[in-house]
Design a protein around this motif. Structure first.
Motif, PDB file in Angstrom:
ATOM      1  N   ASP A  67       0.812  -1.217   0.000  1.00 48.81           N
ATOM      2  CA  ASP A  67       0.000   0.000   0.000  1.00 48.81           C
ATOM      3  C   ASP A  67       0.843   1.263   0.000  1.00 48.81           C
ATOM      4  N   GLN A  95       0.387   8.668 -10.338  1.00 49.99           N
ATOM      5  CA  GLN A  95      -0.745   7.979 -10.990  1.00 49.99           C
ATOM      6  C   GLN A  95      -0.470   6.474 -11.044  1.00 49.99           C
ATOM      7  N   ARG A  98      -1.088   4.961  -7.728  1.00 51.11           N
ATOM      8  CA  ARG A  98      -2.535   4.731  -7.489  1.00 51.11           C
ATOM      9  C   ARG A  98      -3.018   3.497  -8.236  1.00 51.11           C
ATOM     10  N   ARG A  99      -2.606   3.402  -9.514  1.00 49.09           N
ATOM     11  CA  ARG A  99      -3.009   2.237 -10.315  1.00 49.09           C
ATOM     12  C   ARG A  99      -2.527   0.953  -9.665  1.00 49.09           C
ATOM     13  N   ARG A 103      -1.494   3.507  -1.218  1.00 48.65           N
ATOM     14  CA  ARG A 103      -2.299   4.481  -0.443  1.00 48.65           C
ATOM     15  C   ARG A 103      -1.563   5.790  -0.270  1.00 48.65           C
ATOM     16  N   GLU A 149      -2.982  10.635   1.971  1.00 45.97           N
ATOM     17  CA  GLU A 149      -3.592   9.532   1.224  1.00 45.97           C
ATOM     18  C   GLU A 149      -3.681   9.948  -0.234  1.00 45.97           C
ATOM     19  N   LEU A 150      -3.198   9.081  -1.130  1.00 47.96           N
ATOM     20  CA  LEU A 150      -3.162   9.461  -2.547  1.00 47.96           C
ATOM     21  C   LEU A 150      -4.549   9.736  -3.125  1.00 47.96           C
ATOM     22  N   GLU A 151      -5.571   9.090  -2.532  1.00 44.87           N
ATOM     23  CA  GLU A 151      -6.938   9.298  -3.042  1.00 44.87           C
ATOM     24  C   GLU A 151      -7.663  10.426  -2.306  1.00 44.87           C
ATOM     25  N   GLN A 155      -4.955  15.757  -1.826  1.00 43.52           N
ATOM     26  CA  GLN A 155      -3.835  15.299  -2.658  1.00 43.52           C
ATOM     27  C   GLN A 155      -4.205  15.376  -4.138  1.00 43.52           C
ATOM     28  N   LEU A 156      -5.415  14.931  -4.462  1.00 43.10           N
ATOM     29  CA  LEU A 156      -5.839  14.973  -5.869  1.00 43.10           C
ATOM     30  C   LEU A 156      -5.892  16.416  -6.367  1.00 43.10           C
TER      31      LEU A 156
END
Ligand SMILES: CC(C)(COP(=O)(O)OP(=O)(O)OC[C@H]1O[C@@H](n2cnc3c(N)ncnc32)[C@H](O)[C@@H]1OP(=O)(O)O)[C@@H](O)C(=O)NCCC(=O)NCCS
Length: 173
Positions: A67, A95, A98-99, A103, A149-151, A155-156
């Motif tokens: 993760d 990216q 994430r793919r 996390r 958290e990447l999501e 962060q986005l």
């Protein structure tokens, strides 16, 4: 219009150019054999190269560890710095993280490398610890930095903003 770099996974055919950038970028460069192992046998590793007019101008990599994505390296040819190449590479590596189900993303950076720290902070990386005398060559400490958290929306949003800035800059130049 300033050309944006084209991104593609690094392959062993890129290693001569990688060695040039590595030598121009680090006091203790990784040997080409280390990159060859990364590209051919490390199944956790993902390396991306950036090309402008056919020439490799930068690259970066991650290890996808369940993760967590760990940024292993990032370098840009001196003549091509401050033009957003590392930003474009890091956007793509996150990216990819994430793919791959990561996390968060983490990295180590020399305490003296304030330029790279500035790049990483612009991506939301924050200092979470320190590895004392981590670097053998000069006994320097490493800062350990991590993203949110990447999501996470924050962060986005940070990455969307950076992507916009890169596109805007390339359209203006
Ligand atoms: C760190 C490095 C990869 C940055 O590459 P780059 O393509 O020049 O980075 P970018 O153009 O995308 O820079 C993005 C932001 O990072 C910061 N930054 C990058 N280089 C900087 C410098 N020399 N001084 C101050 N800030 C800098 C700035 O905030 C910059 O945004 P701005 O140009 O709009 O002010 C590059 O300098 C390099 O290869 N250094 C040697 C190797 C290295 O230290 N790698 C990192 C190891 S952890």
């Amino acid at each position: 219009m300033m050309s944006l770099p084209l991104l593609a996974p690094l392959t062993v055919d890129d290693l001569a150019e990688v060695a040039l950038i590595e030598k121009a970028s680090f006091t203790t460069p990784w040997p080409t054999s280390a990159y060859a192992t990364e590209l051919t046998t490390n199944r956790l590793a993902r390396y991306i190269g950036a090309r402008i007019d056919g020439a490799l101008v930068g690259f970066g990599g991650i290890w996808l560890m369940v993760d967590e994505a760990h940024i292993t390296t990032m370098a840009v040819l001196p003549a091509n710095r401050r033009a957003g190449v590392a930003t474009v590479l890091l956007l793509e590596l996150l990216q990819e993280a994430r793919r791959g189900g990561a996390r968060v993303a983490t990295l180590d950076v020399r305490v003296s490398n304030v330029e790279a720290q500035r790049l990483y902070r612009s991506f939301g990386f924050a200092e979470v610890g320190r590895r004392i005398r981590y670097y053998d060559d000069n006994g320097e400490d490493a800062l350990v930095m991590t993203t949110a958290e990447l999501e996470s929306p924050a962060q986005l949003a940070t990455e969307v903003k950076l992507r916009g800035q890169v596109l805007e800059r390339s359209a203006r130049a």
